[in-house]
Enzyme design. Structure first.
Site, short mmCIF file in Angstrom:
data_model
loop_
_atom_site.label_atom_id
_atom_site.label_comp_id
_atom_site.label_asym_id
_atom_site.label_seq_id
_atom_site.Cartn_x
_atom_site.Cartn_y
_atom_site.Cartn_z
N HIS A 1 0.79 -1.09 0.03
CA HIS A 1 -0.13 0.00 -0.03
C HIS A 1 0.77 1.35 0.06
CE1 HIS A 1 0.62 -0.41 4.24
NE2 HIS A 1 0.25 0.98 4.46
N ASP A 2 1.78 1.18 0.59
CA ASP A 2 2.93 2.45 0.65
C ASP A 2 3.96 2.49 -0.09
OD1 ASP A 2 1.17 3.83 2.48
OD2 ASP A 2 2.34 3.10 4.35
N LYS B 1 5.79 5.52 -1.27
CA LYS B 1 6.60 6.26 -0.67
C LYS B 1 8.19 6.37 -1.06
CE LYS B 1 3.98 6.67 3.52
NZ LYS B 1 3.58 6.24 4.81
N HIS C 1 2.06 9.81 -2.52
CA HIS C 1 2.34 8.32 -2.55
C HIS C 1 1.52 7.31 -2.90
CE1 HIS C 1 0.72 7.81 1.49
NE2 HIS C 1 0.62 6.69 1.35
N HIS D 1 -6.09 3.63 -0.52
CA HIS D 1 -5.83 3.32 1.09
C HIS D 1 -6.19 4.64 1.73
CE1 HIS D 1 -1.72 3.98 0.51
NE2 HIS D 1 -1.69 4.22 1.71
N HIS D 2 -6.10 6.00 1.25
CA HIS D 2 -6.34 7.03 2.01
C HIS D 2 -7.60 7.87 1.74
CE1 HIS D 2 -2.55 7.37 4.23
NE2 HIS D 2 -1.92 6.80 3.23
N ASP E 1 -4.39 -0.31 8.45
CA ASP E 1 -3.14 0.65 8.40
C ASP E 1 -3.40 1.76 9.60
OD1 ASP E 1 -1.21 1.98 7.15
OD2 ASP E 1 -2.50 3.17 5.79
FE FE2 Z 1 -0.43 5.22 2.90
FE FE2 Z 2 0.42 2.77 5.81
#
Ligand code: FE2
Ligand code: FE2
Length: 344
Positions: free
Chosen positions: A197-198, A201, A226, A250-251, A279
């Protein structure tokens, strides 16, 4: 082996073929045909012996007699497909006068191909060669996936505070998805998506990602990039395509105040909503540069508040409470994932 100029090492480089057939003559014939092609050959005269050899050293191809005494070729095939270490090995069934029904059963169980007896030597050699080529490609793809997973871990490892974050989110989200009865494919999206998911980044500068003080508006805007970065990096990888809804969404928040698309309610993919709960929970219950780790109860309390504000899916949060009752904080799986080699 005196008349065979190919060493054992060379032979295994050309692929290892395991022949499981109780008929010694057939085995002998296959070996005589394939050995000059440079393949390493293993033989087994029964289902049991075959399975033993399969487990001890998984071959690159299995030639399997459909009619073995005792356990049938179908049962051997089912065992090969059920074991993660052997499930991708191509299996060719050698059939006598097999009925349509028995062939159909083998296809359903995941057979790769059939060769009917009596077979032509040229056909056998050509099929074996083609399937071994294909196996090389599958192996390369598997290796590539391992590389990507290792890469995903390095994102968490950039910062000792987030070490193991993605793996824990994948564990929590997978259990939540199971609890609410997500369909198998969606569950795979949750598990894989959570792990990556990240991923985006990777494109965010250390100075921003690891800043031990409050972020400026500009820096926060950079962090918020990200999910898009993750999508751009992963979208061309077929093996990770299913993770995309989670990586990208996911955000998002239930009231539409999240990012990147400001989706709301059930228009946010369920796989993303499930992962978001995991998360946020993991972020709150682990230490960050700017605060200590909160207890599980404190974290759930904060998340309840945020459900009331309209951010998270309240039904999922309730179900997540249920997951936690079956998963103590000192569960071996959590501890293993959190065991940072960089922790002092
Ligand atoms: Fe994230
Ligand atoms: Fe995360």
């Amino acid at each position: 082996m005196k008349d065979n100029p190919i060493s054992a090492q060379d032979a295994s480089a050309h692929g290892t073929v395991l022949v499981i057939d109780d008929d010694e003559q057939i085995r002998g014939l296959i070996v005589r045909l394939l050995r000059p092609m440079g393949h390493a050959l293993e033989e087994a005269a029964s289902a049991e012996e075959g399975l033993e050899k399969l487990r001890a050293r998984p071959p690159d191809l299995v030639l399997l007699d459909m009619q073995l005494p005792g356990r049938s070729g179908h049962e051997v095939l089912a065992e090969i497909r059920a074991d993660p270490r052997t499930r991708l090995i191509p299996v060719v069934m050698i059939t006598g006068a097999a009925t349509h029904e028995r062939k159909l059963k083998a296809i359903e169980a995941g057979v790769t191909d059939f060769i009917d007896k009596p077979f032509s030597p040229e056909e056998l050699v050509a099929r074996v060669r083609a399937l071994l080529e294909l196996k090389l490609v599958t192996d390369a793809l598997e290796d590539a996936e391992q590389v990507i997973i290792a890469l995903a871990r390095t994102i968490d490892a950039r910062d000792r505070y987030t070490y193991g974050h993605s793996a824990r989110v994948s564990l929590y989200a997978g259990l939540l998805g199971e609890r609410i009865g997500l369909e198998r494919r969606v569950l795979a999206t949750v598990r894989q998506g959570a792990l990556f998911h990240d991923f985006g980044k990777i494109a965010i500068r250390d100075a921003v990602l690891l800043k031990p003080a409050k972020l400026t508006d500009e820096e926060y805007a950079e962090i918020k990039r990200h999910p898009r970065e993750g999508r751009d990096l992963l979208q061309n990888m077929k093996t990770l395509a299913q993770a995309m809804p989670v990586v990208y969404h996911h955000h998002e928040r239930m009231d539409g105040s999240g990012y990147p698309d400001g989706l709301s309610g059930h228009s946010i993919p369920i796989a993303a909503r499930v992962t978001t709960i995991a998360d946020v929970f993991d972020a709150l219950t682990t230490a960050r540069v700017y605060r200590v780790a909160l207890s599980r109860e404190e974290a759930l309390g904060i998340m309840m508040e945020e459900v009331r504000k309209g951010w998270w899916d309240g039904r999922l949060l309730e179900e997540f409470r249920g997951v936690l009752t079956t998963l103590p904080a000192d569960d071996a799986r959590i501890l293993r994932l959190s065991d940072s080699p960089r922790r002092i």
